[in-house]
Design an enzyme around this catalytic site. Structure first.
Site, short mmCIF file in Angstrom:
data_model
loop_
_atom_site.label_atom_id
_atom_site.label_comp_id
_atom_site.label_asym_id
_atom_site.label_seq_id
_atom_site.Cartn_x
_atom_site.Cartn_y
_atom_site.Cartn_z
N ARG A 265 5.55 0.27 -10.47
CA ARG A 265 4.72 1.19 -9.45
C ARG A 265 5.55 2.25 -9.07
NH1 ARG A 265 4.61 -3.49 -6.75
NH2 ARG A 265 5.81 -3.14 -4.76
N ASP A 266 5.03 3.44 -8.48
CA ASP A 266 5.41 4.53 -7.67
C ASP A 266 6.06 5.58 -8.63
OD1 ASP A 266 4.52 2.84 -5.56
OD2 ASP A 266 6.50 2.16 -5.08
N PHE B 297 -2.13 3.97 -5.53
CA PHE B 297 -0.82 3.65 -4.93
C PHE B 297 0.12 4.93 -5.03
CE2 PHE B 297 -0.30 -1.30 -4.32
CZ PHE B 297 -1.05 -1.28 -3.50
N SER B 298 1.22 4.91 -4.49
CA SER B 298 2.02 5.94 -4.32
C SER B 298 2.32 6.61 -5.74
CB SER B 298 3.51 5.47 -3.97
OG SER B 298 3.25 5.31 -2.69
N TRP C 140 -5.15 4.36 8.76
CA TRP C 140 -3.76 3.63 8.43
C TRP C 140 -3.37 4.89 7.32
CZ3 TRP C 140 -0.33 0.08 8.92
CH2 TRP C 140 0.52 0.01 8.02
N MET C 141 -1.85 5.25 7.44
CA MET C 141 -0.93 5.67 6.35
C MET C 141 0.29 4.96 6.35
SD MET C 141 0.87 9.29 7.80
CE MET C 141 2.10 9.99 6.50
N ASN C 142 0.72 4.99 5.00
CA ASN C 142 1.70 4.65 4.68
C ASN C 142 2.65 5.93 3.94
OD1 ASN C 142 0.17 2.57 3.02
ND2 ASN C 142 2.01 2.80 2.08
N ASP C 143 3.33 5.42 2.80
CA ASP C 143 4.23 6.28 2.17
C ASP C 143 3.79 7.68 2.17
OD1 ASP C 143 4.70 3.86 1.67
OD2 ASP C 143 4.85 3.89 -0.56
N GLU D 242 10.98 -0.26 -4.37
CA GLU D 242 9.63 0.61 -4.19
C GLU D 242 10.40 1.90 -4.46
OE1 GLU D 242 6.57 -2.21 -2.39
OE2 GLU D 242 7.77 -1.45 -0.73
C1 FRU Z 1 5.82 0.87 -0.32
C2 FRU Z 1 4.63 0.78 -1.25
C3 FRU Z 1 4.52 1.16 -2.51
C4 FRU Z 1 3.16 1.13 -3.09
C5 FRU Z 1 2.29 1.57 -1.81
C6 FRU Z 1 0.97 0.72 -1.37
O1 FRU Z 1 5.50 1.06 1.01
O2 FRU Z 1 4.53 -0.88 -1.17
O3 FRU Z 1 5.37 0.38 -3.62
O4 FRU Z 1 2.91 2.02 -4.06
O5 FRU Z 1 3.36 1.10 -0.75
O6 FRU Z 1 0.60 1.26 -0.35
#
Ligand code: FRU
Length: 469
Positions: A151-152, A82-83, A23-26, A203
């Site tokens: 966060r982030d 997290f990010s 899996w990948m997100n940000d 976010e």
């Molecule tokens: C945004 C988010 C960030 C968080 C990360 C967790 O897509 O929800 O706020 O740090 O993804 O994977």
């Protein structure tokens, strides 16, 4: 089976970076250093859903060919990763340098969940080998306010006030902090929108100085907005100024400015370490259905990297987005077609469309699927309907028709970038940009327009060699 059919079988883009497995997100920690663009990203290697997050890592020298590198950050006793962002600490303000090499310092959120009790704090890791390996800072976390949504961090060096500045997402606010050494952080201010921002959390804030066409420079704050009722998902922005302490938005209060009229560009952030242009990459997916999109071995890709610029319009400042120039040089010369229907060669494709009619309907089709773009040069809109590509199970947010607005009086031109799982539309010199995923089993074979005087120029990649497929 040729390469393109394999790509369709796996729903794996050819030109866009996609995670090798899991899996990948940000996108995280985007930084250009020593000739390399580094892409770190939210990654769970052992499953196809969001899980205990790591930072994956890839690098590229042209923003198009990506080389996978080992996972950069693993979860630890402070939580999962997290990010966050990466800075090059050339002055060694944090004191992590060894042997004179400029350290890369990752500033990320440690997310800790103890029996449902969530806290988010900010931590550091540093690399003295250009991001290949990282060491966690022994005194993590460096900023802990015992908050749930905190966060982030997107750290930048603010030259005028000679300090590091870190915006953080805190509920529906952005909190700004500063530091001299990346270890000790001081609260500066809080930005809250007076604009009628949709309910929901913010976010991935990103604060960047961006040049306008007239040469003036303005601070732009991007925030990713995610409303639980599925009424708004995407990236909102505010244009204003930042004095080293406070961000003052000059975007009129009634305006809600969104970066992308599609719904598949989220958590987009800009590169650190690039001085002459502003380059942005987003996660090409959406939290509403992102963990249900078709997948067998991986789930997650990025948008095509884009360059941001500002334009002054009668309605105020607007961001323009164009694909980075590297994309145009990767494609063969355009060949021009002036027919109502043209066969499409093999993807990836970059199609330039010159619209001459007041209303036009352009469709990308194969025998089973249609992706429809409608333009209206009087209303100055671009309407996109991907429901003809199926996947009702992904829900209303996926199927809904989306409309983008542009403002220029010039004849309308679109760039349409097609790459296995996505169509990205750049209209009116980047005034309206839409990012759309779709999941079909075979490539589009035709493009058609209702009016005979619309012309297309279709171009193919010069060479597919070494794009990751
Ligand atoms: C945004 C988010 C960030 C968080 C990360 C967790 O897509 O929800 O706020 O740090 O993804 O994977």
């Amino acid at each position: 089976m040729n390469e393109l059919f394999d790509a369709y079988k796996d729903h794996r883009p050819i030109l866009h970076y996609s995670v090798p497995q899991g899996w990948m997100n940000d996108p995280n920690g985007l930084i250009f250093q020593n000739g390399w663009y580094h892409l770190f990203y939210q990654h769970y290697p052992d499953g196809l859903q969001h899980g205990p997050m790591h930072w994956g890592h890839a690098r590229s020298c042209d923003l198009l060919h990506w080389e996978d590198l080992p996972i950069a950050l693993y979860p630890d006793e402070n939580g999962v990763i997290f990010s966050g962002s990466v800075v090059a600490d050339a002055q060694n303000t944090a004191g992590f340098a060894k042997d004179g090499e400029t350290p890369l310092v990752a500033v990320y959120t440690s997310h800790k969940d103890v029996d449902g009790q969530v806290t988010q704090s900010q931590s550091l890791a540093f690399s003295c080998d250009s991001g290949y390996t990282f060491e966690k800072y022994a005194k993590n976390p460096v900023l802990d306010c015992n908050l749930r949504d905190f966060r982030d961090p997107k750290v930048i060096w603010h030259e005028e006030s000679k300090q590091w500045v870190m915006p953080l997402a805190a509920g529906r606010k952005v909190m700004l902090y500063s530091s001299q050494n990346l270890r000790d952080w001081h609260y500066l201010s809080t930005f809250e929108s007076k604009n009628p921002t949709p309910e929901g959390i913010w976010e991935c804030p990103d604060l960047h100085l961006i040049q306008a066409e007239d040469g003036s420079c303005h601070w732009v704050l991007l925030v990713s907005v995610n409303t639980p009722d599925e009424s708004c998902f995407g990236i909102q922005y505010f244009v204003g100024n930042f004095d080293g302490c406070t961000f003052h938005s000059e975007t009129p209060e009634q305006d809600v400015l969104m970066l992308d009229f599609g719904i598949d560009n989220y958590a987009a952030v800009t590169f650190n370490g690039v001085s002459d242009r502003v380059i942005l990459i987003g996660w090409m997916n959406c939290w509403y259905y992102g963990d249900q999109i078709p997948a067998s071995t991986f789930r997650g890709s990025i948008t095509i990297p884009r360059e941001l610029m500002l334009r002054h319009t009668t309605s105020g400042w607007r961001l323009l987005q164009q694909p980075v120039h590297e994309l145009f040089s990767a494609f063969d010369k355009f060949s021009l077609y002036e027919y109502m229907e043209s066969a499409l060669p093999q993807e990836p494709l970059l199609i330039a469309v010159q619209i001459r009619a007041e209303k036009e309907t352009i469709a990308l089709k194969n025998e089973k699927a249609a992706f429809v773009i409608q333009t209206d040069t009087v209303a100055k809109t671009i309407r996109v309907d991907r429901s003809g590509c199926g996947h009702e199970e992904l829900g209303e947010a996926f199927l809904a028709i989306r409309t983008g607005h542009y403002f220029s009086d010039q004849p309308l031109q679109l760039y349409i970038l097609i790459d296995v799982t996505s169509v990205e539309i750049f209209a009116a010199n980047g005034e309206a940009v839409g990012t759309f995923q779709y999941f079909i089993d075979e490539p589009f074979t035709k493009i058609s327009a209702e009016n005979g005087n619309t012309s297309y120029s279709i171009s193919q990649l010069k060479s597919k060699k070494s794009y990751s497929v």
